[in-house]
Design an enzyme around this catalytic site. Structure first.
Site: not given
Length: 567
Positions: A502-504
Site C-alpha cells: 500500500w505505497h502506491e
C-alpha cells in the site's frame, strides 16, 4: 483469480487495546491537550457544522484530500488567520476504534474507510489481481496504515533533487524539514532528529520480545543494528532496528489529527467530508476552482488563490485526466476536451511489493504489541547496489496473502514479510469513460521486470536465514512456509503470495522530461494556479513506508505557497 492484500487474522478482532485518556505533552502539549478537551471538541463540532451549512462560492485556497500531504498543506495555509481555506475529503470521520487503536489497523482494510482499488489481472502473477488499499477517511492513508515513520534513503532525496533540478529537494534540505517537524522520543540524535515539533515519533514502545530477538538474529547474519531505522541507517547500506511509529499510549496519531484537528475551531478553516472532487474547473489554462459531488448534487466552488490536489496516486491523475490534463490521444478516445497535453499523467505507477510472508509457528502464544509490526530491516539483494532494495519486517501474526491463507497457518504464528522497496516494474492507470464516476483501470505490472523477481527470491532466502538463526529458535516450533524450496518452486511461492503493502505512488511525477507532470515547485506544467502535493509527484517510490515523505511534500508545498502569496 482475485488476490487480496492480506489475510486479516482472528486476533485483530479479538485483541483490543485500551484507549488511553493520557494527554500528549510534547512541545505543543497545551494545544493537543486542549484538542482532547470536551469543550474544544464541542466547539469544533459546532464550528464545522456552521461552516458546512454556509459554503462560500469561493475560497482563497482549496486543498483536495486530507491525507498525509493535504492535511499539512491545509494547516500551513490556515495558520494565516486572513486566509479562507477549504479542505475537501471524500471519506468520513476517523473517530472510530479501528482507526484510533493502533492494534486494530487491519480492520480498516476493505471497510468504508478504504477505496478498495483492484488492479487488473496481471500476467506476471499468473493472472492474479492485487487489491490496493488506500485511505478514504480524514487523514487518508495515515488513518489506516501501520503507522510506521520512515524518512526515505539519502539517495532517494538526492535523486529527486537531480530530477527536479532543485537542491531544495535533496537529503540535506529535507533533513532540515524532518528536524523542524519531529517530536522525537528516542535516543538523542540532533543531527537527524528534531524535538518539540508537531509530529510525535518514537521507537515502538515495549515491543514484544520477538522483535529485539529479530534484531539479534539479523546481526548474526551480518546486518548491523541501529537505534532507529532513520538517521544514519538511511544513509548507508542498511541495517535493522525497532520501527519508528506514530503511536502513543496505544493510539494512532494520524497526520490529520496532528495538523488539522487543533485548528478546526477556527472560522477560516472549513473541512468538508463526503465531498468527492470530480474535476478542476478552468478559465483558459488557469485553474479557477473545483467540481465536486456533495450531498447528492454537483457543486462548483471557486478558488481565488490556488488549487492543490492531494488525492493520492489514483485519484490525483484521475481528476487531472477528467479535467482535460493528460495524454491527448487518450482524452480524445473518451471525448474529453483537452486543456493541457501531459502524457505522463497516470504513468510511472510504482508500489512496494512483497512475497507476502515467511511464516513460523510459535512455541508459545504471542501477545502482539503496538501495530504488531515492530522490527524492520533494510538490506541489499546484491552487494553491488548503491542502496538497500529489500525491506523485510516482522509481524507478530501470520501475515499472508489469500492464496497462502488456504494453507491455514496456525493462529500462534509470526512472520517475516519479504518486501521490495526499489522495484523496477512500472505500471499505468487508464480511464474507462468520460464520467468522473467511471472506474479506473490499474495496470500495476507487478513483477513485470525480471530483476524484481530475482530480488524477492533473495529476500525470501534472507528471511529464512534470519528466521532459522539461533536467536529466534526459542520462538520457533516449525516453519510453516515456504519451507526449503528453491528454483521454480520458490518463484511459484512468490507469484502465489505476492501482495502490495500500500505505497502506491509516482503517477504525476516531478521532473523536467516529457513525462513529468509538475516542476520543482509542484506546479502542473502549462497550468496556472494548480499544484499537486501528494505521493504521486515522487519520481521513484521511497525506500520505506511513504507517510513521512508525503508529510515532507506537504511541508514543501506549504512553504512555497506561503512564500509566493506572501502569507
Amino acid at each position: 483469480m482475485d488476490m487480496t492484500s492480506v489475510l486479516v487474522p482472528a486476533w485483530f478482532h479479538a485483541h483490543k487495546s485500551v484507549v488511553s485518556g493520557h494527554t500528549l505533552t510534547n512541545g505543543h502539549g497545551h494545544r493537543e491537550s486542549n484538542a482532547r478537551a470536551p469543550a474544544f471538541i464541542a466547539r469544533v463540532d459546532a464550528n464545522q457544522r456552521q461552516l458546512a451549512s454556509d459554503l462560500q462560492p469561493s475560497y482563497d485556497f482549496i486543498v483536495c484530500g486530507s491525507g498525509s500531504s493535504g492535511s499539512v498543506v491545509a494547516r500551513r495555509l490556515a495558520e494565516h488567520p486572513l486566509v479562507n481555506m477549504l479542505l475537501l475529503e471524500a471519506g468520513g470521520s476517523y473517530d472510530v476504534p479501528s482507526v484510533a487503536e493502533s492494534s486494530q489497523w487491519a480492520l480498516n482494510l476493505g471497510s468504508e474507510r478504504d477505496w478498495g482499488f483492484q488492479a487488473e489481472p496481471n500476467p506476471h502473477l499468473n493472472g492474479c489481481s492485487l487489491s490496493m488499499s488506500m485511505g478514504k477517511v480524514l487523514g487518508g492513508g495515515s488513518s489506516i496504515d501501520i503507522m510506521v515513520w520512515s524518512h526515505g534513503h539519502q539517495s532517494d532525496w538526492d535523486l529527486f533533487a537531480e530530477e527536479a533540478g532543485d537542491p531544495a529537494w535533496n537529503y540535506a534540505s529535507v533533513l532540515n524539514i524532518y528536524r523542524r517537524i519531529e517530536d522525537w522520543h528516542g535516543a538523542p540524535d540532533p543531527e537527524h532528529r528534531g524535538t518539540g515539533g508537531l509530529v510525535f515519533v518514537q521507537p515502538a514502545p515495549q515491543p514484544n520480545p520477538i522483535a529485539p530477538a529479530m534484531l539479534e538474529a539479523a546481526s548474526s547474519v551480518g546486518i548491523p543494528t541501529f537505534n532507529s531505522p532513520n538517521g544514519r541507517m538511511m544513509k548507508g547500506d542498511g541495517g535493522s532496528a525497532i520501527a519508528d511509529v506514530r503511536i502513543r499510549h496505544g493510539q494512532r496519531l494520524s497526520v490529520f489529527r496532528s495538523y488539522i484537528f487543533p485548528y478546526m475551531d477556527r472560522p477560516n478553516l472549513t473541512v468538508l467530508t463526503h465531498a468527492l472532487v470530480t474535476r478542476v474547473t478552468f478559465d483558459g489554462t488557469r485553474a479557477s476552482g473545483v467540481e465536486m459531488a456533495y450531498r447528492g448534487h454537483v457543486h462548483r466552488i471557486g478558488a481565488g488563490g490556488e488549487m492543490v490536489l492531494s488525492l493520492g496516486a489514483m485519484h490525483t491523475p484521475k481528476v487531472l485526466m477528467h479535467s482535460g490534463i493528460g495524454d491527448q490521444a487518450e482524452l480524445q478516445r473518451l471525448g474529453i476536451p483537452l486543456v493541457q497535453h501531459l502524457p505522463g499523467v497516470g504513468h510511472n505507477f510504482q508500489d512496494h511489493v512483497a512475497a507476502a510472508s515467511c511464516v513460523w509457528e510459535s512455541r508459545h502464544p504471542l501477545d502482539p504489541c503496538n501495530n504488531a509490526c515492530e522490527a524492520t530491516l533494510f538490506w541489499k539483494s546484491d552487494p553491488r547496489l548503491s542502496a538497500p532494495d529489500l525491506q523485510p519486517f516482522q509481524a507478530e501474526f501470520p501475515l499472508v496473502g489469500a492464496e497462502m491463507a488456504k494453507q491455514h497457518p496456525p493462529a500462534h504464528s509470526w512472520s517475516l514479510f519479504a518486501g521490495l522497496v526499489r522495484p523496477k516494474s512500472r505500471g499505468h492507470l487508464r480511464l474507462t469513460g468520460p464520467n468522473p464516476l467511471d472506474p479506473l483501470e490499474i495496470y500495476a505490472h507487478t513483477l513485470a521486470h525480471p530483476d524484481d523477481l530475482n530480488a524477492l527470491v533473495r529476500c525470501v532466502e534472507l528471511c529464512r536465514e534470519i528466521g532459522h538463526s539461533a536467536a529466534l529458535q526459542p520462538s520457533v516450533k516449525r516453519e510453516v512456509m515456504p519451507g526449503h524450496v528453491t528454483g521454480a518452486a520458490l518463484e511459484q511461492f512468490i507469484w502465489d503470495s505476492a501482495a502490495t503493502y500500500w505505497h502506491e505512488t509516482c503517477t504525476a511525477k516531478m521532473g523536467r522530461d516529457t513525462m513529468s507532470v509538475v516542476n520543482s515547485h509542484l506546479k502542473v506544467y502549462g497550468i496556472d494556479h494548480l499544484r499537486i502535493a501528494d505521493g504521486s509527484i515522487l519520481p521513484r517510490v521511497t525506500t520505506g513506508n511513504t507517510m513521512a515523505p508525503c508529510v515532507v511534500i506537504g511541508e514543501r508545498a506549504g512553504e512555497m505557497l506561503r512564500a509566493e502569496h506572501k502569507l
